[in-house]
Design a protein around this motif. Structure first.
Motif, PDB file in Angstrom:
ATOM      1  N   GLY A 106     -20.270   3.764 -27.591  1.00  0.00           N
ATOM      2  CA  GLY A 106     -19.439   2.931 -28.447  1.00  0.00           C
ATOM      3  C   GLY A 106     -19.975   1.524 -28.606  1.00  0.00           C
ATOM      4  N   GLU A 107     -19.159   0.530 -28.248  1.00  0.00           N
ATOM      5  CA  GLU A 107     -19.541  -0.878 -28.372  1.00  0.00           C
ATOM      6  C   GLU A 107     -20.050  -1.458 -27.056  1.00  0.00           C
ATOM      7  N   ASN A 108     -20.317  -0.617 -26.097  1.00  0.00           N
ATOM      8  CA  ASN A 108     -20.734  -1.109 -24.776  1.00  0.00           C
ATOM      9  C   ASN A 108     -21.898  -0.267 -24.251  1.00  0.00           C
ATOM     10  N   ASP A 109     -22.984  -0.299 -25.017  1.00  0.00           N
ATOM     11  CA  ASP A 109     -24.108   0.607 -24.744  1.00  0.00           C
ATOM     12  C   ASP A 109     -25.232  -0.041 -23.927  1.00  0.00           C
ATOM     13  N   CYS A 110     -25.003  -1.236 -23.380  1.00  0.00           N
ATOM     14  CA  CYS A 110     -26.107  -1.977 -22.760  1.00  0.00           C
ATOM     15  C   CYS A 110     -26.705  -1.260 -21.545  1.00  0.00           C
ATOM     16  N   VAL A 111     -25.866  -0.724 -20.656  1.00  0.00           N
ATOM     17  CA  VAL A 111     -26.406  -0.086 -19.448  1.00  0.00           C
ATOM     18  C   VAL A 111     -27.019   1.270 -19.767  1.00  0.00           C
ATOM     19  N   ASN A 112     -26.432   1.978 -20.716  1.00  0.00           N
ATOM     20  CA  ASN A 112     -27.021   3.237 -21.158  1.00  0.00           C
ATOM     21  C   ASN A 112     -28.455   3.003 -21.613  1.00  0.00           C
ATOM     22  N   PHE A 113     -28.670   1.928 -22.376  1.00  0.00           N
ATOM     23  CA  PHE A 113     -30.012   1.620 -22.869  1.00  0.00           C
ATOM     24  C   PHE A 113     -30.923   1.156 -21.735  1.00  0.00           C
ATOM     25  N   ALA A 114     -30.422   0.301 -20.841  1.00  0.00           N
ATOM     26  CA  ALA A 114     -31.229  -0.166 -19.714  1.00  0.00           C
ATOM     27  C   ALA A 114     -31.641   1.008 -18.818  1.00  0.00           C
ATOM     28  N   SER A 115     -30.737   1.949 -18.625  1.00  0.00           N
ATOM     29  CA  SER A 115     -31.060   3.127 -17.815  1.00  0.00           C
ATOM     30  C   SER A 115     -32.155   3.951 -18.474  1.00  0.00           C
ATOM     31  N   GLN A 116     -32.082   4.110 -19.797  1.00  0.00           N
ATOM     32  CA  GLN A 116     -33.138   4.828 -20.518  1.00  0.00           C
ATOM     33  C   GLN A 116     -34.493   4.159 -20.295  1.00  0.00           C
ATOM     34  N   ALA A 117     -34.498   2.816 -20.339  1.00  0.00           N
ATOM     35  CA  ALA A 117     -35.753   2.080 -20.155  1.00  0.00           C
ATOM     36  C   ALA A 117     -36.320   2.298 -18.758  1.00  0.00           C
ATOM     37  N   MET A 118     -35.430   2.423 -17.759  1.00  0.00           N
ATOM     38  CA  MET A 118     -35.918   2.651 -16.396  1.00  0.00           C
ATOM     39  C   MET A 118     -36.477   4.073 -16.249  1.00  0.00           C
ATOM     40  N   ILE A 119     -35.918   5.010 -16.983  1.00  0.00           N
ATOM     41  CA  ILE A 119     -36.486   6.364 -16.998  1.00  0.00           C
ATOM     42  C   ILE A 119     -37.880   6.330 -17.612  1.00  0.00           C
ATOM     43  N   ALA A 120     -38.032   5.580 -18.707  1.00  0.00           N
ATOM     44  CA  ALA A 120     -39.346   5.451 -19.346  1.00  0.00           C
ATOM     45  C   ALA A 120     -40.343   4.807 -18.395  1.00  0.00           C
ATOM     46  N   ARG A 121     -39.860   3.956 -17.504  1.00  0.00           N
ATOM     47  CA  ARG A 121     -40.733   3.301 -16.531  1.00  0.00           C
ATOM     48  C   ARG A 121     -41.149   4.243 -15.408  1.00  0.00           C
ATOM     49  N   GLY A 122     -40.355   5.285 -15.175  1.00  0.00           N
ATOM     50  CA  GLY A 122     -40.717   6.239 -14.131  1.00  0.00           C
ATOM     51  C   GLY A 122     -39.640   6.496 -13.102  1.00  0.00           C
ATOM     52  N   TRP A 123     -38.502   5.824 -13.225  1.00  0.00           N
ATOM     53  CA  TRP A 123     -37.417   6.113 -12.303  1.00  0.00           C
ATOM     54  C   TRP A 123     -36.933   7.551 -12.521  1.00  0.00           C
ATOM     55  N   VAL A 124     -36.461   8.154 -11.443  1.00  0.00           N
ATOM     56  CA  VAL A 124     -35.987   9.540 -11.503  1.00  0.00           C
ATOM     57  C   VAL A 124     -34.487   9.574 -11.210  1.00  0.00           C
ATOM     58  N   MET A 125     -33.764  10.350 -11.986  1.00  0.00           N
ATOM     59  CA  MET A 125     -32.323  10.469 -11.776  1.00  0.00           C
ATOM     60  C   MET A 125     -32.016  11.079 -10.410  1.00  0.00           C
ATOM     61  N   ASP A 126     -30.842  10.763  -9.913  1.00  0.00           N
ATOM     62  CA  ASP A 126     -30.351  11.391  -8.693  1.00  0.00           C
ATOM     63  C   ASP A 126     -28.869  11.703  -8.881  1.00  0.00           C
ATOM     64  N   SER A 127     -28.211  12.047  -7.801  1.00  0.00           N
ATOM     65  CA  SER A 127     -26.810  12.473  -7.911  1.00  0.00           C
ATOM     66  C   SER A 127     -25.862  11.332  -8.292  1.00  0.00           C
ATOM     67  N   ILE A 128     -26.278  10.077  -8.084  1.00  0.00           N
ATOM     68  CA  ILE A 128     -25.409   8.933  -8.375  1.00  0.00           C
ATOM     69  C   ILE A 128     -25.731   8.317  -9.733  1.00  0.00           C
ATOM     70  N   TRP A 129     -26.981   8.284 -10.066  1.00  0.00           N
ATOM     71  CA  TRP A 129     -27.432   7.662 -11.317  1.00  0.00           C
ATOM     72  C   TRP A 129     -28.050   8.755 -12.179  1.00  0.00           C
ATOM     73  N   SER A 130     -27.311   9.224 -13.189  1.00  0.00           N
ATOM     74  CA  SER A 130     -27.811  10.360 -13.973  1.00  0.00           C
ATOM     75  C   SER A 130     -27.122  10.465 -15.322  1.00  0.00           C
ATOM     76  N   SER A 131     -27.754  11.210 -16.206  1.00  0.00           N
ATOM     77  CA  SER A 131     -27.203  11.516 -17.529  1.00  0.00           C
ATOM     78  C   SER A 131     -27.619  12.927 -17.896  1.00  0.00           C
ATOM     79  N   ALA A 132     -26.744  13.616 -18.621  1.00  0.00           N
ATOM     80  CA  ALA A 132     -27.063  14.983 -19.038  1.00  0.00           C
ATOM     81  C   ALA A 132     -28.157  15.013 -20.092  1.00  0.00           C
TER      82      ALA A 132
END
Length: 238
Positions: A106-132
């Motif tokens: 919606g109107e609060n997409d900042c962390v969703n985008f920051a998380s995507q950028a960290m995935i592009a950097r090489g971070w790997v999802m885990d049970s606490i920080w993840s998206s389908a």
């Protein structure tokens, strides 16, 4: 042959003239020699004076030339950071969101985008920080979509080091910027640092993010103009 009185007088006069001319020549020669000796002496004195470092006559020097200080070299970034910044540059703007994979909050997409950028950097999802990663941004964990939950996740896992705004000298491109707009202790906004500018002792930091889409938004503007009195924080990512 016997000379007459007039002949003897003429011869005497001629001899006297010759002697007088010779004497004059000798005098001229002597004077010339003295002048040459004086000139030689002066030249020798000048050479001696030049050879004496204490007596060197200063010569006019060329005007000083202004020299520009060497430009500060651009900091190099690692391949993971380069991939992160490339992703940010490609998807920070509405219309270029990667919503097919990550959706939009919606109107609060900042962390969703920051998380995507960290995935592009090489971070790997885990049970606490993840998206389908199915195009539905709400099908993700709290740490993926909430600035405060993201702050708590990083603090608990140690994936980055917390920095205050007084530690700008340690902030680098690719780090995470977070903001507390009302100084209540939570986090209200998250972005990715895209530029660190140093001019003398002053350090300016710029970041990219969604929700007020930006690629090089000034931290100073965000906390003094957009949200006066707000506080900026950073996470230094190794």
């Amino acid at each position: 042959m016997q000379l007459t009185r007039w002949q003897r007088l003429g011869l005497t006069t001629a001899v006297g003239a010759v002697l007088a001319v010779g004497a004059t020549a000798l005098v001229v020669q002597a004077l010339a020699g003295s002048a040459d000796s004086a000139k030689t002496a002066q030249t020798t004195d000048a050479v001696a004076a030049t050879d004496d470092p204490a007596r060197v006559t200063p010569t006019a020097s060329a005007a000083p030339v202004a020299v520009e200080p060497p430009a500060e070299p651009e900091p190099t970034v690692s391949a993971p950071v380069s991939a992160q910044l490339d992703y940010v540059a490609a998807h920070w703007k509405l219309g270029n969101y990667n919503s097919a994979e990550w959706g939009i909050l919606g109107e609060n997409d900042c962390v969703n985008f920051a998380s995507q950028a960290m995935i592009a950097r090489g971070w790997v999802m885990d049970s606490i920080w993840s998206s389908a990663k199915n195009g539905n941004a709400y099908d993700s964990s709290a740490a993926w979509r909430s600035s405060t939950a993201f702050m708590e996740y990083i603090g608990q896992t140690g994936r980055a080091t917390a920095l205050t705004d007084q530690q700008r000298d340690q902030v680098k491109v690719g780090d995470i910027a977070q903001f507390d707009w009302d100084n209540t202790g939570d986090r209200d906004h998250t972005g990715i640092v895209t530029k660190v500018e140093r001019v003398g002792d002053a350090i300016s930091i710029f970041f990219a993010g969604h929700t007020l889409d930006s690629d090089f938004r000034s931290v100073d503007t965000a906390i003094t103009v957009d949200h006066p009195g707000a506080t900026a924080y950073y996470w230094s990512v190794p």
